[in-house]
Design a protein around this motif. Structure first.
Motif, PDB file in Angstrom:
ATOM      1  N   SER A   1     -12.920   3.660  -7.412  1.00 17.81           N
ATOM      2  CA  SER A   1     -13.204   2.551  -6.492  1.00 17.81           C
ATOM      3  C   SER A   1     -13.985   3.084  -5.306  1.00 17.81           C
ATOM      4  CB  SER A   1     -11.896   1.939  -5.987  1.00 17.81           C
ATOM      5  OG  SER A   1     -12.145   1.121  -4.854  1.00 17.81           O
TER       6      SER A   1
ATOM      7  N   GLU B   1      -5.607  -0.074  -9.015  1.00 14.77           N
ATOM      8  CA  GLU B   1      -5.674  -1.439  -9.555  1.00 14.77           C
ATOM      9  C   GLU B   1      -6.775  -1.562 -10.615  1.00 14.77           C
ATOM     10  OE1 GLU B   1      -3.566  -3.721  -9.311  1.00 14.77           O
ATOM     11  OE2 GLU B   1      -2.710  -3.888  -7.314  1.00 14.77           O
ATOM     12  N   ASN B   2      -7.925  -0.924 -10.355  1.00 10.50           N
ATOM     13  CA  ASN B   2      -9.003  -0.993 -11.347  1.00 10.50           C
ATOM     14  C   ASN B   2      -8.598  -0.339 -12.665  1.00 10.50           C
ATOM     15  OD1 ASN B   2     -10.777  -2.381  -9.702  1.00 10.50           O
ATOM     16  ND2 ASN B   2     -11.758  -0.521  -8.904  1.00 10.50           N
TER      17      ASN B   2
ATOM     18  N   GLU C   1      -5.724   2.734  -3.452  1.00 12.57           N
ATOM     19  CA  GLU C   1      -4.988   1.635  -4.084  1.00 12.57           C
ATOM     20  C   GLU C   1      -5.913   0.834  -5.007  1.00 12.57           C
ATOM     21  OE1 GLU C   1      -4.651   2.550  -0.998  1.00 12.57           O
ATOM     22  OE2 GLU C   1      -2.534   2.463  -0.418  1.00 12.57           O
ATOM     23  N   ASN C   2      -7.134   0.599  -4.573  1.00  8.03           N
ATOM     24  CA  ASN C   2      -8.058  -0.177  -5.385  1.00  8.03           C
ATOM     25  C   ASN C   2      -8.438   0.565  -6.673  1.00  8.03           C
ATOM     26  OD1 ASN C   2     -11.334  -1.412  -5.527  1.00  8.03           O
ATOM     27  ND2 ASN C   2      -9.569  -2.752  -5.518  1.00  8.03           N
TER      28      ASN C   2
ATOM     29  N   LYS D   1     -13.626   1.561  -2.500  1.00 11.78           N
ATOM     30  CA  LYS D   1     -12.894   1.077  -1.335  1.00 11.78           C
ATOM     31  C   LYS D   1     -11.687   1.910  -0.920  1.00 11.78           C
ATOM     32  CE  LYS D   1     -12.279  -3.188  -2.657  1.00 11.78           C
ATOM     33  NZ  LYS D   1     -11.962  -4.610  -2.705  1.00 11.78           N
ATOM     34  N   SER D   2     -10.792   2.151  -1.874  1.00 11.09           N
ATOM     35  CA  SER D   2      -9.539   2.788  -1.467  1.00 11.09           C
ATOM     36  C   SER D   2      -8.832   3.371  -2.686  1.00 11.09           C
ATOM     37  CB  SER D   2      -8.597   1.785  -0.801  1.00 11.09           C
ATOM     38  OG  SER D   2      -8.146   0.843  -1.754  1.00 11.09           O
TER      39      SER D   2
ATOM     40  N   ARG E   1      -0.661  -5.564 -12.998  1.00 12.45           N
ATOM     41  CA  ARG E   1      -1.069  -5.183 -11.642  1.00 12.45           C
ATOM     42  C   ARG E   1       0.051  -4.378 -10.977  1.00 12.45           C
ATOM     43  NH1 ARG E   1      -5.283  -7.888  -9.700  1.00 12.45           N
ATOM     44  NH2 ARG E   1      -4.602  -7.514  -7.563  1.00 12.45           N
TER      45      ARG E   1
ATOM     46  N   GLU F   1      -6.115  -2.713 -14.392  1.00  9.55           N
ATOM     47  CA  GLU F   1      -6.770  -3.912 -14.901  1.00  9.55           C
ATOM     48  C   GLU F   1      -7.449  -3.628 -16.254  1.00  9.55           C
ATOM     49  OE1 GLU F   1      -9.546  -5.614 -12.139  1.00  9.55           O
ATOM     50  OE2 GLU F   1     -10.509  -6.833 -13.684  1.00  9.55           O
TER      51      GLU F   1
ATOM     52  N   SER G   1       0.831  -1.200   0.000  1.00  7.56           N
ATOM     53  CA  SER G   1       0.000   0.000   0.000  1.00  7.56           C
ATOM     54  C   SER G   1       0.865   1.249   0.000  1.00  7.56           C
ATOM     55  CB  SER G   1      -0.911   0.033   1.226  1.00  7.56           C
ATOM     56  OG  SER G   1      -0.138   0.230   2.395  1.00  7.56           O
TER      57      SER G   1
ATOM     58  N   HIS H   1     -17.812   0.396 -10.681  1.00  6.95           N
ATOM     59  CA  HIS H   1     -16.838   1.470 -10.916  1.00  6.95           C
ATOM     60  C   HIS H   1     -16.600   1.602 -12.413  1.00  6.95           C
ATOM     61  CE1 HIS H   1     -13.375  -0.987 -12.059  1.00  6.95           C
ATOM     62  NE2 HIS H   1     -13.910  -1.885 -11.277  1.00  6.95           N
TER      63      HIS H   1
ATOM     64  N   HIS I   1     -16.927   7.503  -4.246  1.00  8.72           N
ATOM     65  CA  HIS I   1     -15.892   6.857  -5.057  1.00  8.72           C
ATOM     66  C   HIS I   1     -14.590   7.644  -4.942  1.00  8.72           C
ATOM     67  CE1 HIS I   1     -19.114   4.888  -7.474  1.00  8.72           C
ATOM     68  NE2 HIS I   1     -18.180   4.015  -7.760  1.00  8.72           N
TER      69      HIS I   1
END
Lengths: 71, 71, 71, 71, 71, 71, 71, 71, 71, 71, 71, 71
Positions: C16, C25-26, C21-22, C18-19, B54, C29, B19, J4, C57
């Motif tokens: 995201s 990542e999204n 970092e997420n 969530k966070s 990633r 991806e 993180s 998202h 978000h």
């Protein structure tokens, strides 16, 4: 009804011992006590205090935008 | 005793597979091995390596401020 | 074989609930579905939508660098 | 003798209860205790603490440049 | 008691015929009439009016940070 | 062995009568006398002195990144 | 009477379907409902929404400066 | 024929062991394999890898502008 | 008479052994020898030379704005 | 359906002999020929060519954001 | 004799088919035809025209500083 | 004939009661009275005065580039 809106931005600093996200949430929570219609935030700076060689608090400087009522 | 202090800032880059916060902690942990009186940090850049589409490592560039002894 | 490489950067925005970092990542991806050889990312902006006084978000604006094939 | 020089810059923060100029002088005084050949400074930020609605301390963030010996 | 604080920043412009420091003090004096818990200031811009080829007024643009009560 | 590294950046200024590239090499050469594990550089500013209406010296301000040993 | 004034700046966002100038006017009109002594504005950002491949709304982010009464 | 043109910019990174100019040429050469009507470039960053205390590769980040066909 | 004015800005550097304010005054004094209608200044950079570990000269880089005659 | 979205930004330059707004519309019109789901734009630079002492063309540099399909 | 100097900066753009350094020299050569006491330059932007997929001209935007006579 | 040109840039501020475009035209018109070979402009800032809660004047800060004769 108007076909346009006017927004205002205020600058706030949230802090947290846990994470950057939590510092943002703390700032928004405080902000929402006195301002309605909060719509978005922008992170301006991320910084923090150090205690014993570790992060003591994260401090996140935000601009928060909200719609002016009836605009 | 002096009524003012002098601080120095150094620029370091921490990394972590987990993180952004962990990358900051890794940088501070290394920094505190050689410098005492660390007081605050400022995030300058957040970036990272990508592996297989990633995040491989988060890399966080920090300025770290510390008080100069006896100042 | 060439002794130098050429890279290209594209700018994407991941989100995201969530966070931070997420959200990164999204974005990666999605990006990796159409681009090969992704090598690094740089965070340009962190922002987000607010819902009911809380983060709805996270939105993270990234530059993503990839090596041009055969360069 | 070389026809070129190499310089290094360090970032320091001086403070003073009196003035911006005094905060700069305090930073340079501390800096000159450990570094020789100080040649120039650049002010990066001017800020300060507030006490009882008045300036408590001015804090001036400087880059200080010095020539590396024998370069 | 909360383990974190929230701060707000406002942007003000102080002026003075005498000095940059005096323009900062004038801004803080006015600011402290309506806001409590002023904690720090950051100088954003220094400028001024010219009268008869000399400085008429220094104008200093500041961000002033204060703690939100009960946060 | 650690799965992450910590880097430090220092700011140096190289000069040369010949070229921008040569000023960079002069800075790195001096830097490598006292620091091991130099990994990358970033050009912050390019400037120079003028002598008789021509470039006297190129001066290139660099950030130089190196890995902290055992990190 | 004081020989100096103190100003405050607020950040607002005006929008318009017609033009950049109209978005500025809309922001000022809203702003002048609650603030007196508006003196100047500075455009920080110009942006907008796209609808069907055309400009839907222009959005102009402004700083608006006003004199604090009795200062 | 239209009385106006539309251009697009892409961001690429060229590298070279020899010089900054050569890194720019390498980036343009690669870019011109897939894009026609290249018209101008802007240097955003100059940086590089260090090998054995010397420049290994110069890396130059460019924006490259090209006219969109038939615009 | 025109209902609008046109201004020009020039960039000058003033220096002083005494203070930042004095460096500004020195720049304006020189500037007013050759330019009429000076109206405002903006500080771009504050820097200086160091002599014997103390400030030798303050150097202040200014933009100075003046109204073009008859505009 | 995903909770998202991922967006991409491209940088384009529109021009017009008439106005800044028209240059933006020209850029979007061209952009919408090849990209669907255009959502917002951000003005990065406003500039232009001069012909016979008057504006020949306005040139507006934009970032245009669009949603990546199925994201 | 005065114990302080005043400098002025002008902004010029040099070009060259050969190199960045040559573009700088061309700018300085032209500049020195009309201005005496040129002392330093600062590179603000490096860019260029592309012809047939290769660099046509390098264009370097410079600030050039010179001492005002008798200051 | 030379295979390269040298340009100079000057910074001017145009104003208008009507529009941003008109303020640019006013600045160029004034500028072209004393300078030949004006080639391009870049908008640096857009701002204005407020009168009675409405835009009084738009003020646009421009850099204007012109070719130096015989270069």
């Amino acid at each position: 009804m108007s076909d346009h809106h006017v927004y205002k931005k205020v600058e706030i600093v949230g802090s947290s011992r846990k994470s950057i996200e939590n510092a943002i949430e703390n700032a928004l929570e405080e902000c929402s006590k006195s301002i309605r219609n909060l719509e978005w935030f922008e992170v301006l700076e991320t910084r923090g205090h150090i205690e014993d060689g570790r992060v003591g608090h994260y401090q996140v400087v935000l601009k928060v935008g909200f719609r002016i009522m009836n605009s």
